[in-house]
Design a protein around this motif. Sequence first.
Motif, PDB file in Angstrom:
ATOM      1  N   ASP A 138       0.865  -1.175   0.000  1.00 21.15           N
ATOM      2  CA  ASP A 138       0.000   0.000   0.000  1.00 21.15           C
ATOM      3  C   ASP A 138       0.898   1.219   0.000  1.00 21.15           C
ATOM      4  O   ASP A 138       1.553   1.524   1.005  1.00 21.15           O
ATOM      5  N   ARG A 139       0.926   1.907  -1.125  1.00 23.49           N
ATOM      6  CA  ARG A 139       1.870   3.004  -1.301  1.00 23.49           C
ATOM      7  C   ARG A 139       1.334   3.933  -2.376  1.00 23.49           C
ATOM      8  O   ARG A 139       0.555   3.504  -3.211  1.00 23.49           O
ATOM      9  N   TYR A 140       1.743   5.194  -2.362  1.00 25.20           N
ATOM     10  CA  TYR A 140       1.278   6.175  -3.334  1.00 25.20           C
ATOM     11  C   TYR A 140      -0.252   6.242  -3.330  1.00 25.20           C
ATOM     12  O   TYR A 140      -0.912   5.692  -4.195  1.00 25.20           O
ATOM     13  N   GLY A 141      -0.777   6.904  -2.305  1.00 23.85           N
ATOM     14  CA  GLY A 141      -2.218   7.096  -2.194  1.00 23.85           C
ATOM     15  C   GLY A 141      -2.884   6.137  -1.233  1.00 23.85           C
ATOM     16  O   GLY A 141      -3.998   6.380  -0.786  1.00 23.85           O
ATOM     17  N   GLU A 142      -2.193   5.034  -0.933  1.00 18.92           N
ATOM     18  CA  GLU A 142      -2.697   4.095   0.072  1.00 18.92           C
ATOM     19  C   GLU A 142      -1.649   4.003   1.186  1.00 18.92           C
ATOM     20  O   GLU A 142      -0.525   4.448   1.030  1.00 18.92           O
ATOM     21  N   GLY A 143      -2.052   3.396   2.295  1.00 16.06           N
ATOM     22  CA  GLY A 143      -1.125   3.259   3.407  1.00 16.06           C
ATOM     23  C   GLY A 143      -1.707   3.874   4.665  1.00 16.06           C
ATOM     24  O   GLY A 143      -2.871   4.263   4.702  1.00 16.06           O
ATOM     25  N   LEU A 144      -0.869   3.986   5.687  1.00 21.82           N
ATOM     26  CA  LEU A 144      -1.336   4.390   7.016  1.00 21.82           C
ATOM     27  C   LEU A 144      -2.039   5.745   7.002  1.00 21.82           C
ATOM     28  O   LEU A 144      -2.986   5.973   7.757  1.00 21.82           O
ATOM     29  N   ARG A 231      -1.690   9.962  -9.166  1.00 21.37           N
ATOM     30  CA  ARG A 231      -2.320   8.679  -9.499  1.00 21.37           C
ATOM     31  C   ARG A 231      -1.989   7.616  -8.459  1.00 21.37           C
ATOM     32  O   ARG A 231      -0.858   7.525  -7.985  1.00 21.37           O
ATOM     33  N   LEU A 232      -2.986   6.807  -8.106  1.00 16.16           N
ATOM     34  CA  LEU A 232      -2.780   5.714  -7.158  1.00 16.16           C
ATOM     35  C   LEU A 232      -1.854   4.651  -7.758  1.00 16.16           C
ATOM     36  O   LEU A 232      -1.976   4.315  -8.933  1.00 16.16           O
ATOM     37  N   GLN A 233      -0.952   4.134  -6.935  1.00 14.59           N
ATOM     38  CA  GLN A 233      -0.080   3.045  -7.413  1.00 14.59           C
ATOM     39  C   GLN A 233      -0.912   1.834  -7.817  1.00 14.59           C
ATOM     40  O   GLN A 233      -0.651   1.204  -8.848  1.00 14.59           O
ATOM     41  N   ASN A 234      -1.918   1.540  -6.994  1.00 18.14           N
ATOM     42  CA  ASN A 234      -2.708   0.327  -7.218  1.00 18.14           C
ATOM     43  C   ASN A 234      -4.080   0.623  -7.810  1.00 18.14           C
ATOM     44  O   ASN A 234      -5.010  -0.170  -7.645  1.00 18.14           O
TER      45      ASN A 234
ATOM     46  N   GLY B 167       7.643   5.644 -15.065  1.00 23.44           N
ATOM     47  CA  GLY B 167       7.598   4.848 -13.841  1.00 23.44           C
ATOM     48  C   GLY B 167       7.043   5.647 -12.677  1.00 23.44           C
ATOM     49  O   GLY B 167       7.199   6.877 -12.625  1.00 23.44           O
ATOM     50  N   ILE B 168       6.409   4.969 -11.725  1.00 20.10           N
ATOM     51  CA  ILE B 168       5.683   5.674 -10.660  1.00 20.10           C
ATOM     52  C   ILE B 168       6.598   6.485  -9.748  1.00 20.10           C
ATOM     53  O   ILE B 168       6.193   7.522  -9.201  1.00 20.10           O
TER      54      ILE B 168
END
Lengths: 263, 263
Positions: A138-144, A231-234, B167-168
């Motif tokens: 969870d990274r780039y827009g997601e995560g803690l 932009r979200l990574q996922n 790339g991100i």
Amino acid sequence: MKVLIVFAHPEPRSQSLNHSLLKVAINELEKLGHEVKTSDLYAMNWKSNLDADDFPLFDKKHDRLKVNPESARAFKEGKLTDAVLEEQAKLKWADFLILQFPLWWYTIPAIMKGWVERVFSYGFAYAVNISKDKPHGDRYGEGLFQGKRAMLLVTIGGPETGYSETGINGDIFDILFPIQHGILFTPGYQVLEPYIIWRANRFPEESFPKAADDLRQRLRDLETDEPIAFRLQNGGDYDKRTLVMKPEAFDPKVRGLRIHVKK
Amino acid sequence: MKVLIVFAHPEPRSQSLNHSLLKVAINELEKLGHEVKTSDLYAMNWKSNLDADDFPLFDKKHDRLKVNPESARAFKEGKLTDAVLEEQAKLKWADFLILQFPLWWYTIPAIMKGWVERVFSYGFAYAVNISKDKPHGDRYGEGLFQGKRAMLLVTIGGPETGYSETGINGDIFDILFPIQHGILFTPGYQVLEPYIIWRANRFPEESFPKAADDLRQRLRDLETDEPIAFRLQNGGDYDKRTLVMKPEAFDPKVRGLRIHVKK
């Protein structure tokens, strides 16, 4: 909202432009009914150098310091230093994070970089929920910090023209990208447009009231301002393994780091 | 040539990937007949936080710390700290500068950022020869280090694809721009393409010999490699006052920070 301001300026007294802006920010935020905590890194005499002392479980005599696994173990077992645990608690407490600093050599001061390196532990701010389906977690827009917001409050010595799209210092969006996207969006923050004071080295006192009013206005809109649409990574725009953006996801006419902003 | 390697890695023992690369570099450079000095910042326990203690002439009781004028005065009067004077002497001695570091949070580690902030004094590495004709001084290709060369030696945890043009993580050219252009080209260094190790967090031992050979090859070409063709601030491509690139100077099809490289 609960607001944490992480502040980096070496002026020990409170007459500097940065301290004056900090005071304006705290007063306005409290007037708006927000709770405010400040981490004044210089006043805290913050230790900047990430080293073995950050990992109480680490055996200096026999182990080799591999930062990522050591950071992961220390965080997992709650065995970080008190200084770091305190800052992590503030970050969990805050709905909104402001990083305030003078731009030195095109990025944050060393003392603030050291705050990021020590406080943004493995498993806390990066390498979160890595799985088969999410090989980069969870990274780039997601995560803690997903659902929280952040903003930079920056003073820059040079003129704005030098940081325009074709200015010699580099487009300010690109110069701030490693901070806004790399440090703040990575653990999930929605990042608002930065508040910037230009020509800070020769900032005339008579310009301060206007700058303070602009800052107050920005602070009134903290909850409603549109964040930068990174932009979200996922989210489907990037290949989950290679992390390369899918050709159909972006306008080929857009070049440079701005392709990471969804139009 | 005289080569200075500024090295930032917290591993106290010499088995880390970065230390192994450092050893390869020093051995190869000496084999090639170069003189090598190293500033191992963690081993030196380098003080990262730029503060009033960096300016022995500064009167903490009565003065306000304004970093630029204080730095200018200390440099002009030769009243910097011994630690800083020593590093400045090494920089004046060296024809070639290598910055070796792991990329942490998309830039140099705090300890290396603190080295730049304290050693690159006002009048030494920036604000040099400011005049009517050169309102921004000798900078970006001119300055004290004009005619010298520099290179980054970087280990990056992630895969190269994440740092490709789409790339991100951001195009590695853009991510390194604040360092290669903002820190190295500013005081006049000609900057060679960086030497990068990808996926450094999971770097298999069996890949080391090949990486070491590649590094040795790069080091053999230090004197002849084409540097990145960053544009001179005072070379006619930028307006001398606004620092904005003249429309006729660049190809409108090029976007982003790459416009600062002359094709």
